[in-house]
Write a protein that holds these residues in place. Structure first.
Motif, PDB file in Angstrom:
ATOM      1  N   HIS A   1       2.978  -8.509   3.061  1.00  0.00           N
ATOM      2  CA  HIS A   1       3.715  -7.907   2.046  1.00  0.00           C
ATOM      3  C   HIS A   1       4.428  -8.932   1.096  1.00  0.00           C
ATOM      4  CE1 HIS A   1       2.088  -4.050   3.038  1.00  0.00           C
ATOM      5  NE2 HIS A   1       1.972  -4.582   4.216  1.00  0.00           N
TER       6      HIS A   1
ATOM      7  N   VAL B   1       4.005   6.997   6.216  1.00  0.00           N
ATOM      8  CA  VAL B   1       2.977   6.038   6.255  1.00  0.00           C
ATOM      9  C   VAL B   1       3.556   4.787   6.543  1.00  0.00           C
ATOM     10  CG1 VAL B   1       1.520   7.025   4.550  1.00  0.00           C
ATOM     11  CG2 VAL B   1       3.700   5.637   3.636  1.00  0.00           C
TER      12      VAL B   1
ATOM     13  N   ASN C   1      -5.032  -3.852  14.520  1.00  0.00           N
ATOM     14  CA  ASN C   1      -4.780  -4.883  13.509  1.00  0.00           C
ATOM     15  C   ASN C   1      -3.758  -5.820  14.179  1.00  0.00           C
ATOM     16  OD1 ASN C   1      -2.649  -3.313  12.888  1.00  0.00           O
ATOM     17  ND2 ASN C   1      -3.137  -3.006  10.662  1.00  0.00           N
TER      18      ASN C   1
ATOM     19  N   ASP D   1       0.876  -1.159   0.096  1.00  0.00           N
ATOM     20  CA  ASP D   1      -0.046  -0.113   0.000  1.00  0.00           C
ATOM     21  C   ASP D   1       0.931   1.298  -0.166  1.00  0.00           C
ATOM     22  OD1 ASP D   1       0.535  -0.777   2.546  1.00  0.00           O
ATOM     23  OD2 ASP D   1      -0.990   0.299   3.436  1.00  0.00           O
TER      24      ASP D   1
ATOM     25  N   ASP E   1      -2.377   3.068   3.247  1.00  0.00           N
ATOM     26  CA  ASP E   1      -1.522   4.216   3.029  1.00  0.00           C
ATOM     27  C   ASP E   1      -1.731   5.377   1.947  1.00  0.00           C
ATOM     28  OD1 ASP E   1       0.362   3.130   5.006  1.00  0.00           O
ATOM     29  OD2 ASP E   1       1.827   2.388   3.566  1.00  0.00           O
TER      30      ASP E   1
ATOM     31  N   GLU F   1      -2.123  -0.792  16.249  1.00  0.00           N
ATOM     32  CA  GLU F   1      -2.132  -0.807  14.865  1.00  0.00           C
ATOM     33  C   GLU F   1      -0.750  -1.180  14.351  1.00  0.00           C
ATOM     34  OE1 GLU F   1      -0.797   0.742  11.074  1.00  0.00           O
ATOM     35  OE2 GLU F   1      -0.446   1.938  12.972  1.00  0.00           O
TER      36      GLU F   1
ATOM     37  N   ASN G   1       7.387  -2.843   6.905  1.00  0.00           N
ATOM     38  CA  ASN G   1       6.852  -3.883   6.317  1.00  0.00           C
ATOM     39  C   ASN G   1       7.888  -5.092   5.814  1.00  0.00           C
ATOM     40  OD1 ASN G   1       4.151  -3.106   6.294  1.00  0.00           O
ATOM     41  ND2 ASN G   1       4.679  -1.661   4.532  1.00  0.00           N
TER      42      ASN G   1
END
Ligand code: BDR
Ligand code: CA
Length: 312
Positions: free
Chosen positions: A83, A125, A159, A15, A241, A165, A40
């Motif tokens: 990812h 982000v 999440n 993202d 993002d 998050e 990520n």
């Protein structure tokens, strides 16, 4: 519309790549540079992915600077399950012809802001490590920051667990520095980004643009989409993002609330939670953030499709 001067800070990431494509496609954003953090995936992969995305989608003259390889305090936690091993799912891009900037991320942002006549908007982000280091090393630079429009946190959900998050989970201490800095913050957290999901129908529209951006996004969404549909309550994948970039371009599509946001770094169950006080009777003098709560999803998807189409 006057061009908005922006520096993005990314941990590319599927993202993140879409957010970069959206920003680079917009005539209304003056992307002064992109800084990179581990999140990520490990830093070697997030910098490689960012250089590839910036180069391939036409921003070869946009500086890309390498930042922190690990969080301020915790060990790095990264997310290959979402990812992929490369960080971009199954999508492949040509080897980038550009290399990282001579300055590291923190000094790159400092120098760019000092040399800018106008204030610049920071759009992080990923985990907030680079931005926290910037604010700690060079506090005077706050004067040159218009605002920080960030993806991370959530007022009502997490999440990684019930309340935390991913970007906050990776570097909670950095997030606390940023939220306590006094810089105006716009938080695009899970409250809004989980409403920004992309269905299979939307992905087919993106692919049908037939552009290199459409092809790339559709391929990158593959495994990412499956993971969301199998593991969340969404009928598609959240393009978290890209919501932060959308806020810059179309704040009128987004419902926000002012809040006092604190990041918990002491809790056992709540470590990394963005604790958002939105009560009507709170002390509003303590408000430090605009929290994004809802988005016109159809318009958001149309914007992503138009961004891909613009790569014709
Ligand atoms: C955030 O974590 C990463 O998976 C995404 O790139 C996004 O920045 C969502 O929680
Ligand atoms: Ca990210």
């Amino acid at each position: 519309m006057k061009k908005i001067p922006v520096i993005m800070d990314v941990d590319t990431g599927i993202d993140d790549a879409v957010a970069l494509i959206l920003a680079m496609s917009s005539p209304h954003i003056d992307l002064k540079g992109v800084t990179v953090v581990a999140g990520n995936q490990i830093l070697d992969k997030t910098i490689y992915n960012t250089l590839s995305v910036v180069d391939y989608f036409g921003g070869g003259d946009i500086p890309v600077a390498k930042g922190a390889s690990k969080p301020l305090v915790k060990e790095l936690y990264y997310d290959a399950a979402t990812h992929g091993e490369s960080g971009l799912g199954t999508a492949q891009l040509p080897k980038p012809a550009i290399t990282a900037h001579r300055l590291d991320a923190v000094d790159f942002i400092k120098e760019t802001l000092e040399n800018s006549e106008e204030k610049v908007t920071l759009v992080p982000v990923g985990p907030l490590t680079n931005i926290a280091l910037l604010l700690m090393c060079y506090p005077h630079i706050k004067e040159k920051i218009d605002k920080i429009v960030m993806m991370g946190g959530g007022a009502f959900e997490g999440n990684m667990n019930a309340v935390c998050e991913f970007n906050m989970f990776v570097d909670p201490e950095a997030a606390q520095v940023v939220f306590d800095s006094g810089v105006d913050i716009v938080m695009c957290g899970l409250d809004i980004t989980m409403k920004s999901y992309t269905t299979m129908e939307d992905i087919l529209r993106i692919k049908a643009t037939g552009t290199k951006a459409g092809e790339f996004c559709a391929e990158a969404f593959g495994v990412y989409y499956d993971r969301y549909v199998n593991n969340s309550r969404l009928p598609g994948c959240a393009v978290h993002d890209a919501v932060a970039v959308t806020y810059l371009l179309h704040p009128e599509w987004i419902h926000t609330e002012r809040a006092n946001v604190k990041v918990d770094i002491d809790g056992t169950e709540t470590y990394g939670q963005t604790v958002c006080d939105m009560r009507p009777n709170r002390n509003r003098h303590l408000d430090n953030a605009t929290v994004c709560m809802d988005i016109d999803r159809e318009k958001f998807i149309d914007l992503l499709v138009a961004a891909c189409e613009s790569y014709k």
